[in-house]
Scaffold this active site. Structure first.
Site, PDB file in Angstrom:
ATOM      1  N   ASP A 189       0.793   9.054  26.959  1.00 51.93           N
ATOM      2  CA  ASP A 189       2.132   8.461  27.115  1.00 51.93           C
ATOM      3  C   ASP A 189       2.022   7.323  28.126  1.00 51.93           C
ATOM      4  OD1 ASP A 189       4.808   7.930  26.900  1.00 51.93           O
ATOM      5  OD2 ASP A 189       5.461   9.629  28.126  1.00 51.93           O
ATOM      6  N   ASN A 194       4.648   5.696  34.005  1.00 54.19           N
ATOM      7  CA  ASN A 194       3.685   6.776  34.204  1.00 54.19           C
ATOM      8  C   ASN A 194       2.429   6.338  34.949  1.00 54.19           C
ATOM      9  OD1 ASN A 194       5.423   8.556  32.994  1.00 54.19           O
ATOM     10  ND2 ASN A 194       4.545   8.272  30.959  1.00 54.19           N
ATOM     11  N   ASP A 207       2.929  12.372  34.231  1.00 52.14           N
ATOM     12  CA  ASP A 207       3.409  12.765  32.901  1.00 52.14           C
ATOM     13  C   ASP A 207       2.271  12.800  31.900  1.00 52.14           C
ATOM     14  OD1 ASP A 207       5.925  13.078  33.872  1.00 52.14           O
ATOM     15  OD2 ASP A 207       6.779  11.295  32.934  1.00 52.14           O
TER      16      ASP A 207
END
Length: 263
Positions: A189, A194, A207
């Protein structure tokens, strides 16, 4: 009961014993699906234990954080609890700003270079050591389950796919599936929120619940798209130049952007 059912963080007793008393602030950046709170030193994520509603469980994120520790910069796991259908994951807070913060975006050339370097380092990790398989057979099966369960948010599709159904997106993915995967260890992701930037370095990948072995384009597609949205198309293309054009297939970038619609 969901993580969004309350604005106040109520910790399970085992986590109250390991986390110091603190003022917890709700964090609204990112799209992980979890409720996130932070204090000066720690972060707590909370979400319902529903394997279809969210792209990954917090237990999966805990496992990946433990494996990534010492290999790339990630938060340290402080504790994990499952109580009354809710998962709680407590982590150390990484100092710095996420890469979508205006102060970080103010230096686009530095950011693009940092992102390219961070993904090259992650993608260079030895495949044989990674226990998490996120290749297309695994992820497409997962996508099929989510479509069948009706949990895909079609209103959140990219502009060019507004009005389409999750079923039509999945059918296109099945029809245009690449014959080959360029497998590396991926973040899963790799959008700007992130990556935590601290000065001249990326000090944390967060994450990471979908991290694992997958085609490198699973990361490149999302970072490229995120840079285009937050900075400019030129910055997004510059990122690909710095990462290495010899590794980039435009068709697979498009494929993995399409795949992300179902998660």
């Amino acid at each position: 009961m969901s993580a969004d059912a309350h604005e106040t963080l109520i910790l399970p007793p085992p986590l109250r014993r390991v986390l110091p008393a603190a003022r917890w602030e709700r964090v609204n950046v990112g799209e992980s699906g979890a409720g996130v709170w932070r204090s000066q030193r720690f972060v707590v994520k909370v979400q319902a234990r529903d394997g279809l509603q969210f792209p990954s469980t917090l237990q999966q994120e805990r496992e990946r954080l433990r494996w990534l520790a010492g290999r790339v910069p990630v938060p340290r796991v402080v504790g994990y609890e499952l109580e009354a259908g809710l998962e709680y994951l407590a982590l150390t807070r990484v100092p710095g700003l996420d890469a979508s913060h205006p102060d970080v975006l103010f230096h686009p050339e530095r950011l693009v270079n940092l992102l390219a370097r961070a993904l090259r380092e992650l993608h260079a990790l030895p495949l044989r050591e990674c226990p998490f398989n996120m290749s297309l057979p695994v992820v497409l099966a997962r996508a099929r389950e989510r479509v069948a369960a009706g949990v895909v948010d079609e209103s959140d599709f990219d502009d060019e796919r507004q009005g389409r159904t999750a079923v039509s997106v999945f059918n296109e993915l099945a029809r245009t599936r690449p014959a080959h995967e360029d497998l590396v260890v991926t973040h899963g992701d790799a959008c700007l929120p992130n990556f935590i930037v601290n000065g001249e370095f990326i000090d944390g990948l967060i994450d990471v619940g979908r991290a694992g072995i997958a085609d490198r384009h699973a990361d490149l597609a999302l970072t490229h798209r995120s840079l285009g949205r937050n900075l400019s198309p030129d910055s997004a293309e510059g990122f690909l130049d710095l990462y290495g054009r010899e590794y980039v297939d435009p068709d697979r970038l498009a494929y993995y952007r399409l795949l992300d619609e179902l998660f």
